[in-house]
Design a protein around this motif. Sequence first.
Motif, short mmCIF file in Angstrom:
data_model
loop_
_atom_site.label_atom_id
_atom_site.label_comp_id
_atom_site.label_asym_id
_atom_site.label_seq_id
_atom_site.Cartn_x
_atom_site.Cartn_y
_atom_site.Cartn_z
N TRP A 47 -0.19 -18.19 -16.92
CA TRP A 47 0.19 -16.80 -16.64
C TRP A 47 1.01 -16.35 -17.83
CZ3 TRP A 47 4.24 -13.49 -16.64
CH2 TRP A 47 4.08 -12.27 -15.97
N TYR A 51 7.66 -8.48 -20.42
CA TYR A 51 8.62 -7.65 -19.69
C TYR A 51 9.32 -6.74 -20.69
CZ TYR A 51 8.06 -10.02 -15.24
OH TYR A 51 7.54 -10.49 -14.04
N SER A 68 2.01 -10.59 -10.32
CA SER A 68 3.33 -11.13 -9.97
C SER A 68 4.02 -10.22 -8.97
CB SER A 68 4.20 -11.23 -11.23
OG SER A 68 5.52 -11.58 -10.86
N HIS A 70 7.03 -9.90 -9.06
CA HIS A 70 8.22 -9.46 -9.80
C HIS A 70 7.81 -8.45 -10.89
CE1 HIS A 70 10.28 -12.54 -7.61
NE2 HIS A 70 9.41 -13.44 -8.06
N ILE A 73 12.55 -6.90 -12.87
CA ILE A 73 13.54 -7.98 -12.73
C ILE A 73 14.89 -7.47 -13.25
CG2 ILE A 73 14.17 -10.35 -13.37
CD1 ILE A 73 11.21 -10.96 -13.79
N ILE A 79 14.81 -16.40 -14.61
CA ILE A 79 14.83 -16.99 -15.96
C ILE A 79 14.74 -15.85 -16.98
CG2 ILE A 79 13.72 -18.64 -17.51
CD1 ILE A 79 14.82 -19.83 -14.86
N CYS A 80 14.00 -14.79 -16.61
CA CYS A 80 13.90 -13.64 -17.51
C CYS A 80 15.27 -13.00 -17.73
CB CYS A 80 12.91 -12.62 -16.94
SG CYS A 80 11.20 -13.19 -17.03
N ARG A 100 17.65 -20.62 -10.63
CA ARG A 100 17.51 -19.23 -11.10
C ARG A 100 16.06 -18.75 -11.03
NH1 ARG A 100 19.77 -20.21 -17.01
NH2 ARG A 100 18.16 -21.80 -16.77
N TYR A 101 15.13 -19.69 -10.96
CA TYR A 101 13.69 -19.38 -11.09
C TYR A 101 13.19 -18.46 -9.98
CZ TYR A 101 8.65 -20.19 -10.94
OH TYR A 101 7.28 -20.02 -10.89
N LEU A 102 12.51 -17.39 -10.37
CA LEU A 102 11.82 -16.50 -9.42
C LEU A 102 10.33 -16.85 -9.46
CD1 LEU A 102 13.43 -13.11 -10.56
CD2 LEU A 102 14.05 -14.43 -8.53
N CYS A 104 6.32 -16.84 -9.14
CA CYS A 104 5.19 -15.91 -9.21
C CYS A 104 4.02 -16.59 -8.50
CB CYS A 104 4.87 -15.61 -10.67
SG CYS A 104 3.36 -14.70 -10.95
N GLU A 111 8.01 -23.10 -17.52
CA GLU A 111 8.06 -21.71 -17.99
C GLU A 111 8.82 -21.61 -19.30
OE1 GLU A 111 9.90 -19.00 -15.16
OE2 GLU A 111 9.12 -17.27 -16.24
N ASP A 127 6.94 -13.79 -21.47
CA ASP A 127 7.13 -14.77 -20.40
C ASP A 127 5.82 -15.53 -20.22
OD1 ASP A 127 7.88 -16.19 -18.16
OD2 ASP A 127 7.79 -14.47 -16.79
N ASP A 129 4.06 -18.83 -18.07
CA ASP A 129 4.13 -19.87 -17.04
C ASP A 129 3.00 -20.86 -17.25
OD1 ASP A 129 6.10 -18.35 -15.88
OD2 ASP A 129 4.90 -17.73 -14.15
N1 SME Z 1 9.64 -16.67 -13.34
C1 SME Z 1 10.27 -15.47 -13.81
C2 SME Z 1 9.76 -14.26 -13.07
C3 SME Z 1 8.51 -13.72 -13.60
S1 SME Z 1 7.13 -14.39 -12.88
O1 SME Z 1 7.06 -15.80 -13.24
C4 SME Z 1 5.81 -13.66 -13.49
C5 SME Z 1 11.77 -15.58 -13.70
O2 SME Z 1 12.27 -16.52 -13.09
O3 SME Z 1 12.46 -14.71 -14.24
#
Ligand code: SME
Length: 159
Positions: A47, A51, A68, A70, A73, A79-80, A100-102, A104, A111, A127, A129
């Motif tokens: 991916w 951003y 995604s 997200h 963000i 992480i971004c 911290r990881y969001l 997707c 990542e 970004d 992944d």
């Molecule tokens: N993983 C990212 C968010 C973006 S999605 O992976 C597309 C993060 O933790 O900021």
Amino acid sequence: MDDFMPNVNDEQLLSLVDDFIQTASSHHSALEAVVGLLASNYKHFNWMGIYIFEDGILKLGPFRGVPSPHVTIPTDKGICGASFREKSTVVIPDVKSDPRYLACSPSTKSEIVVPIFKNGGVVAEIDVDSDYPDAFSEIDKKVLEEVASRLSQLFKKSG
Ligand code: SME
């Protein structure tokens, strides 16, 4: 690492990035072309997206891969957000071990987030992944930082 063999080598890729930036009809289409090139060239880039920092938040621009959740963000999240605040590349070898990881996609294992700078400020981020654990090498980091430095010319000064 055989699985990760790119279609063009890193030097050729950077030259293609330069071509896209010079010849694209708009900044957006240049970003689209670069995202498409990187995502198709590297098997471990499962991916990837850009951003863009706009109105005080990171907004998803061109991307390849599953949509995604997200699409925006805040700079204090994910992480971004960490990469934005630290003004540096952040590599996460195991996303599950980083609170911290969001997420997707559930298939993501690692990542990398690389800031794009303009006049010392972060204007956007690359970004990527990977479905492979610990997928991003020092060389990947260097290539992505080179791409980020080239993409900088597509952005106005950070607001
Ligand atoms: N993983 C990212 C968010 C973006 S999605 O992976 C597309 C993060 O933790 O900021």
